[in-house]
Motif scaffolding. Structure first.
Motif, PDB file in Angstrom:
ATOM      1  N   TRP A  94      -2.076  -2.063   9.364  1.00 57.90           N
ATOM      2  CA  TRP A  94      -2.636  -2.985   8.374  1.00 57.90           C
ATOM      3  C   TRP A  94      -1.736  -2.976   7.143  1.00 57.90           C
ATOM      4  O   TRP A  94      -1.532  -1.939   6.519  1.00 57.90           O
ATOM      5  CB  TRP A  94      -4.059  -2.536   7.999  1.00 57.90           C
ATOM      6  N   GLN A  95      -1.164  -4.134   6.829  1.00 58.89           N
ATOM      7  CA  GLN A  95      -0.254  -4.231   5.698  1.00 58.89           C
ATOM      8  C   GLN A  95      -0.820  -5.221   4.671  1.00 58.89           C
ATOM      9  O   GLN A  95      -0.865  -6.418   4.926  1.00 58.89           O
ATOM     10  CB  GLN A  95       1.136  -4.684   6.158  1.00 58.89           C
ATOM     11  N   GLU A  96      -1.290  -4.688   3.575  1.00 57.50           N
ATOM     12  CA  GLU A  96      -1.792  -5.513   2.465  1.00 57.50           C
ATOM     13  C   GLU A  96      -0.907  -5.238   1.255  1.00 57.50           C
ATOM     14  O   GLU A  96      -1.167  -4.336   0.461  1.00 57.50           O
ATOM     15  CB  GLU A  96      -3.258  -5.195   2.171  1.00 57.50           C
ATOM     16  N   ARG A  97       0.166  -6.027   1.136  1.00 58.13           N
ATOM     17  CA  ARG A  97       1.184  -5.772   0.133  1.00 58.13           C
ATOM     18  C   ARG A  97       1.133  -6.848  -0.963  1.00 58.13           C
ATOM     19  O   ARG A  97       2.051  -7.636  -1.122  1.00 58.13           O
ATOM     20  CB  ARG A  97       2.563  -5.695   0.791  1.00 58.13           C
ATOM     21  N   ARG A  98      -0.016  -6.834  -1.640  1.00 58.57           N
ATOM     22  CA  ARG A  98      -0.275  -7.802  -2.708  1.00 58.57           C
ATOM     23  C   ARG A  98      -0.212  -9.237  -2.193  1.00 58.57           C
ATOM     24  O   ARG A  98       0.091 -10.166  -2.956  1.00 58.57           O
ATOM     25  CB  ARG A  98       0.701  -7.605  -3.886  1.00 58.57           C
ATOM     26  N   GLY A  99      -0.507  -9.433  -0.911  1.00 60.02           N
ATOM     27  CA  GLY A  99      -0.403 -10.750  -0.307  1.00 60.02           C
ATOM     28  C   GLY A  99      -1.676 -11.573  -0.358  1.00 60.02           C
ATOM     29  O   GLY A  99      -1.632 -12.786  -0.183  1.00 60.02           O
ATOM     30  N   SER A 100      -2.830 -10.923  -0.583  1.00 63.43           N
ATOM     31  CA  SER A 100      -4.122 -11.622  -0.606  1.00 63.43           C
ATOM     32  C   SER A 100      -4.564 -11.775  -2.054  1.00 63.43           C
ATOM     33  O   SER A 100      -4.888 -10.788  -2.720  1.00 63.43           O
ATOM     34  CB  SER A 100      -5.169 -10.835   0.188  1.00 63.43           C
ATOM     35  N   THR A 101      -4.585 -13.014  -2.533  1.00 63.37           N
ATOM     36  CA  THR A 101      -4.858 -13.245  -3.949  1.00 63.37           C
ATOM     37  C   THR A 101      -6.332 -13.475  -4.251  1.00 63.37           C
ATOM     38  O   THR A 101      -6.728 -13.485  -5.418  1.00 63.37           O
ATOM     39  CB  THR A 101      -4.041 -14.450  -4.458  1.00 63.37           C
TER      40      THR A 101
ATOM     41  N   TRP B 175      -7.326  -9.523  -4.727  1.00 59.34           N
ATOM     42  CA  TRP B 175      -6.889 -10.197  -5.951  1.00 59.34           C
ATOM     43  C   TRP B 175      -5.403 -10.011  -6.243  1.00 59.34           C
ATOM     44  O   TRP B 175      -4.988  -9.998  -7.405  1.00 59.34           O
ATOM     45  CB  TRP B 175      -7.720  -9.720  -7.149  1.00 59.34           C
ATOM     46  N   GLY B 176      -4.613  -9.805  -5.195  1.00 59.47           N
ATOM     47  CA  GLY B 176      -3.173  -9.639  -5.379  1.00 59.47           C
ATOM     48  C   GLY B 176      -2.780  -8.347  -6.063  1.00 59.47           C
ATOM     49  O   GLY B 176      -1.633  -8.185  -6.497  1.00 59.47           O
ATOM     50  N   GLN B 177      -3.705  -7.373  -6.136  1.00 59.75           N
ATOM     51  CA  GLN B 177      -3.461  -6.138  -6.888  1.00 59.75           C
ATOM     52  C   GLN B 177      -3.276  -4.908  -6.011  1.00 59.75           C
ATOM     53  O   GLN B 177      -2.968  -3.829  -6.530  1.00 59.75           O
ATOM     54  CB  GLN B 177      -4.637  -5.879  -7.836  1.00 59.75           C
ATOM     55  N   VAL B 178      -3.480  -5.037  -4.708  1.00 63.35           N
ATOM     56  CA  VAL B 178      -3.447  -3.875  -3.821  1.00 63.35           C
ATOM     57  C   VAL B 178      -2.176  -3.892  -2.975  1.00 63.35           C
ATOM     58  O   VAL B 178      -1.857  -4.902  -2.340  1.00 63.35           O
ATOM     59  CB  VAL B 178      -4.694  -3.845  -2.915  1.00 63.35           C
ATOM     60  N   ASP B 179      -1.468  -2.772  -2.994  1.00 63.77           N
ATOM     61  CA  ASP B 179      -0.258  -2.602  -2.194  1.00 63.77           C
ATOM     62  C   ASP B 179      -0.464  -1.378  -1.306  1.00 63.77           C
ATOM     63  O   ASP B 179      -0.306  -0.239  -1.744  1.00 63.77           O
ATOM     64  CB  ASP B 179       0.955  -2.419  -3.097  1.00 63.77           C
ATOM     65  N   ALA B 180      -0.862  -1.625  -0.065  1.00 66.95           N
ATOM     66  CA  ALA B 180      -1.225  -0.538   0.850  1.00 66.95           C
ATOM     67  C   ALA B 180      -0.778  -0.885   2.261  1.00 66.95           C
ATOM     68  O   ALA B 180      -0.776  -2.048   2.656  1.00 66.95           O
ATOM     69  CB  ALA B 180      -2.738  -0.310   0.834  1.00 66.95           C
TER      70      ALA B 180
END
Length: 292
Positions: free
Chosen positions: A235-242, A247-252
């Motif tokens: 699972w790659q959430e690299r500030r891609g979901s706004t 809200w574009g704030q999570v880099d995980a």
């Protein structure tokens, strides 16, 4: 090579019958590695190795709990998700209406408050007794000589066999992947550049994942029991979901060994079978080395 092939001496950790302990977070450390075990969800909240935080932490991780909850457990999980490393059991993913007993998103264990106790400077134990299944779970966190291990024992205290889903859910700090290579069982996996997001479910026959992070100055090798956990969810959430919830704030980046393909959420349908009165134990090992 699996986690079971690497010998790490772990001190005797728990009384096999009674649950005892405190609710305050515990810190264990040795040889340049420090880890924090939290009662909330029984999660590992932080792993700092050679001065570098390895686990993701959301901007709202330290916000106090509130009484209001969203109706959907999926939405509520994501609203309050702090990051770190959870165990997902006895189910994972979205709840199924077919389940005989209701489960929240990602399973009861990740929602419960666990009891913690320290064994020594490098070892701590988290324990919980579930209510949606007759299962007692004991997780032993141990740090020594450049390695961190998490040994999990799930005991079936009921009179019938229990079939469960089991997922280890560590979310790594996305910045580790800014200039990095990720290799699963000898094959290179694609890494999403920030801002971006992706999800994939891979076969993991060997139970070995290597992260070579030039940006983080760390080499990390993860080993686990691939007979029990033959899948890896990436699972790659690299500030891609706004929008909500990130809200574009999570880099995980979640690197998640799993017993079943993603979507097998119904309690009673997982591939891990634990007979009445029996137990299943598994260990995940991280070998952490500074680069250069």
């Amino acid at each position: 090579m699996s986690a079971d092939d690497v010998v790490v001496a772990i001190p005797a950790a728990e009384d096999r019958d009674a649950i005892a302990g405190d609710l305050a977070d515990l810190t264990v450390e040795a040889d340049g590695i420090r880890a924090v075990l939290a009662a909330d969800g029984g999660r590992i909240a932080s792993i700092v190795a050679h001065g570098r935080e390895l686990l993701a932490r959301t901007p709202w991780a330290d916000e106090p709990a509130d009484g209001w909850r969203m109706t959907s457990s999926n939405a509520e999980w994501h609203r309050r998700y702090p990051g770190g490393w959870h165990l997902l059991a006895p189910a994972a993913g979205d709840p199924s209406p077919e389940a005989a007993v209701e489960q929240p998103f990602h399973g009861e264990a990740a929602w419960r408050t666990w009891r913690l106790r320290r064994i020594d400077a490098g070892t701590a134990v988290a324990e919980v007794r579930l209510r949606t299944a007759p299962l007692r779970i004991v997780r032993t966190l141990h740090v020594v000589a450049g390695t961190l291990s998490v040994t999990t024992r799930i005991v079936n205290e009921g009179s019938d066999e229990q079939r469960i889903v089991w997922v280890e859910h560590p979310a790594l700090d996305g910045a580790l992947f800014d200039d990095a290579e990720l290799e699963l069982d000898g094959s290179v996996l694609p890494v999403v550049a920030a801002p971006g997001s992706a999800f994939a479910d891979h076969a993991a026959a060997d139970g070995a994942l290597t992260l070579r992070s030039r940006s983080g100055g760390i080499d990390l090798r993860m080993l686990w029991d691939a007979d029990l956990l033959p899948r890896l969810c990436l699972w790659q959430e690299r500030r891609g979901s706004t929008g909500f919830p990130w809200w574009g704030q999570v880099d995980a980046v979640g690197v998640e060994p799993a017993s079943d393909a993603y979507g097998t959420a119904t309690l009673g349908s997982g591939s891990v079978r634990i007979a009445a009165g029996a137990e299943q134990e598994s260990r995940m090992l991280w070998e952490i080395r500074p680069r250069g």
